[in-house]
Design an enzyme around this catalytic site. Structure first.
Site, PDB file in Angstrom:
ATOM      1  N   GLY A 163       1.065  -1.023   0.149  1.00 23.29           N
ATOM      2  CA  GLY A 163       0.362   0.082   0.064  1.00 23.29           C
ATOM      3  C   GLY A 163       0.625   1.047  -0.198  1.00 23.29           C
ATOM      4  N   GLY A 200       0.122   8.366   1.148  1.00 24.52           N
ATOM      5  CA  GLY A 200      -0.171   8.372   2.148  1.00 24.52           C
ATOM      6  C   GLY A 200       1.410   7.618   3.066  1.00 24.52           C
ATOM      7  N   ILE A 201       0.690   6.933   4.091  1.00 23.07           N
ATOM      8  CA  ILE A 201       1.848   6.490   4.936  1.00 23.07           C
ATOM      9  C   ILE A 201       2.688   5.810   4.579  1.00 23.07           C
ATOM     10  CG2 ILE A 201       2.282   5.470   6.897  1.00 23.07           C
ATOM     11  CD1 ILE A 201      -0.602   6.030   8.143  1.00 23.07           C
ATOM     12  N   GLY A 202       2.190   4.826   3.312  1.00 29.33           N
ATOM     13  CA  GLY A 202       3.313   3.531   2.701  1.00 29.33           C
ATOM     14  C   GLY A 202       3.972   4.400   1.525  1.00 29.33           C
ATOM     15  N   SER A 226      -3.990  -0.345  14.114  1.00 29.10           N
ATOM     16  CA  SER A 226      -4.553   0.881  14.719  1.00 29.10           C
ATOM     17  C   SER A 226      -4.667   1.038  16.054  1.00 29.10           C
ATOM     18  CB  SER A 226      -5.800   1.267  14.101  1.00 29.10           C
ATOM     19  OG  SER A 226      -6.353   2.670  14.491  1.00 29.10           O
ATOM     20  N   TYR A 272     -14.130  -3.219  10.828  1.00 28.59           N
ATOM     21  CA  TYR A 272     -12.683  -2.286  10.791  1.00 28.59           C
ATOM     22  C   TYR A 272     -12.061  -2.907  11.664  1.00 28.59           C
ATOM     23  CZ  TYR A 272      -8.363   1.610  10.731  1.00 28.59           C
ATOM     24  OH  TYR A 272      -7.851   1.711  10.974  1.00 28.59           O
TER      25      TYR A 272
END
Ligand SMILES: *[C@@H]1O[C@H](CO)[C@@H](O)[C@H](O)[C@H]1NC(C)=O
Ligand SMILES: *[C@@H]1O[C@H](CO)[C@@H](O)[C@H](O)[C@H]1NC(C)=O
Length: 317
Positions: A43, A47-49, A172, A201
């Site tokens: 991913g 973003g973060i990836g 998370s 989630y």
């Protein structure tokens, strides 16, 4: 007049609070290079990836971007190459919601690469509808749990032979509200009325935590560490205003306080590179520090059983 003072006061408070947030975010301070190391970041097209992959590329690693979309994957690769100056960055297609795709990716990887030093299971989805994949599992559970579970398992021999190596799972803090019900692991029993996107989630994120606990136990003495982390609240595409279960007016407001993707990537980078954590395994991190897990998150019996049940589920498909 009173009204204006009130607004001004609030603005000042908001600014102070924002400064406080920015100053207390954990930042990776380790500058170690990674020349000769091979890394996968799932991913990583945004973003973060993306920020994680870019940072590791700047350190000289051979970086494999494992993403679902050819267009975005190739674009991210070109961008990282031009920003980092490291030519050894590659894109490989991976759809975690398809076991065939995961198997193909792993087979191809093992055939063409001779080591894997760092695996970062970063990809995840936040709110998805109650839709099944080609494997008959729910998209959210397969993308966040069963897919990365299979991927990690298939790559494990290569990771072990490259030891000391590291596996890092982005989970998370929502895990703490997750529920594991072995009779309803894939949320089979939910109807379209009872299915809750947020609950799916939270459950999948609890699975990530428990799998880290169990994987660390299984990897004892192999020189492979397995840790998971909460990146913080980060402004990325995962916060799709059309899909979030709360008002879209909340997002621009919250964006002022929450982390940028670069700030959100710090704990992943820290776990990937810092010598401080070379012997640390089975832990949960946030802001580059170990954090205590909830009782459920630490439950080794639950973790062992989840591993076994997950193995049964992926074996059937
Ligand atoms: C990460 O999560 C996946 C999916 O839950 C699991 O297969 C894998 O073992 C986990 N890895 C670690 C290091 O926890
Ligand atoms: C990790 O373990 C090795 C071997 O026991 C040791 O030499 C090293 O100093 C340890 N590293 C840290 C940061 O504790």
């Amino acid at each position: 007049m009173v009204f204006i003072s009130f607004i001004v006061l609030n603005l000042i408070l908001a600014l102070l609070y924002r400064t406080y947030c920015k100053l207390t975010y954990g930042i990776n301070k380790c500058s170690r290079h990674l020349v000769g190391k091979v890394v996968i970041v799932t991913g990583s097209s945004s973003g973060i990836g993306y920020e994680t992959a870019k940072d590791l590329a700047e350190r000289g690693a051979r970086v494999i971007l494992a993403c679902i979309n050819d267009l975005h994957g190739n674009k991210a690769r070109d961008q990282i190459i031009s920003e980092s100056g490291n030519q050894d960055v590659h894109y490989r297609q991976l759809d975690l919601a398809s076991f065939d795709s995961v198997r193909r990716f792993a087979e191809e990887f093992i055939k063409t690469e001779n080591r894997l030093d760092i695996l970062i299971n970063n990809a995840g989805v936040l709110v998805v509808d109650n839709v099944k994949t080609e494997n008959g599992l729910f998209v959210g559970m397969q993308t966040n749990h069963f897919g990365p579970f299979l991927l990690t398992k298939l790559l494990l021999p290569l990771i072990k032979s490259s030891a000391p190596s590291r596996i890092i799972n982005v989970t998370s803090i929502a895990y703490s509200k997750g529920i594991i019900d072995f009779n309803n692991l894939n949320l089979e029993k939910e109807t379209s009325q009872s299915y809750s996107k947020m609950q799916a989630y939270k459950n999948s994120k609890l699975c990530n935590v428990l799998m880290t606990t169990e994987l660390a136990r299984r990897l004892e003495g192999t020189g492979v560490t397995a840790n998971c982390l909460h990146p913080g609240f980060v402004k990325t595409d995962i916060l799709n205003p059309d899909k979030l279960p709360f008002s879209k007016y909340w997002l621009p407001f919250a964006s002022f306080f929450i982390k940028t993707p670069r700030e959100g990537a710090q704990t992943s980078i820290y776990l990937a590179v810092s010598p401080e954590v070379e012997n640390v395994t089975g832990c949960y991190f946030a802001d580059c520090q170990v954090k205590t897990l909830t009782e459920t998150g630490r439950n080794t019996e639950l973790a062992r059983r989840l591993w076994e049940e997950s193995e049964k589920i992926i074996a059937k498909k």
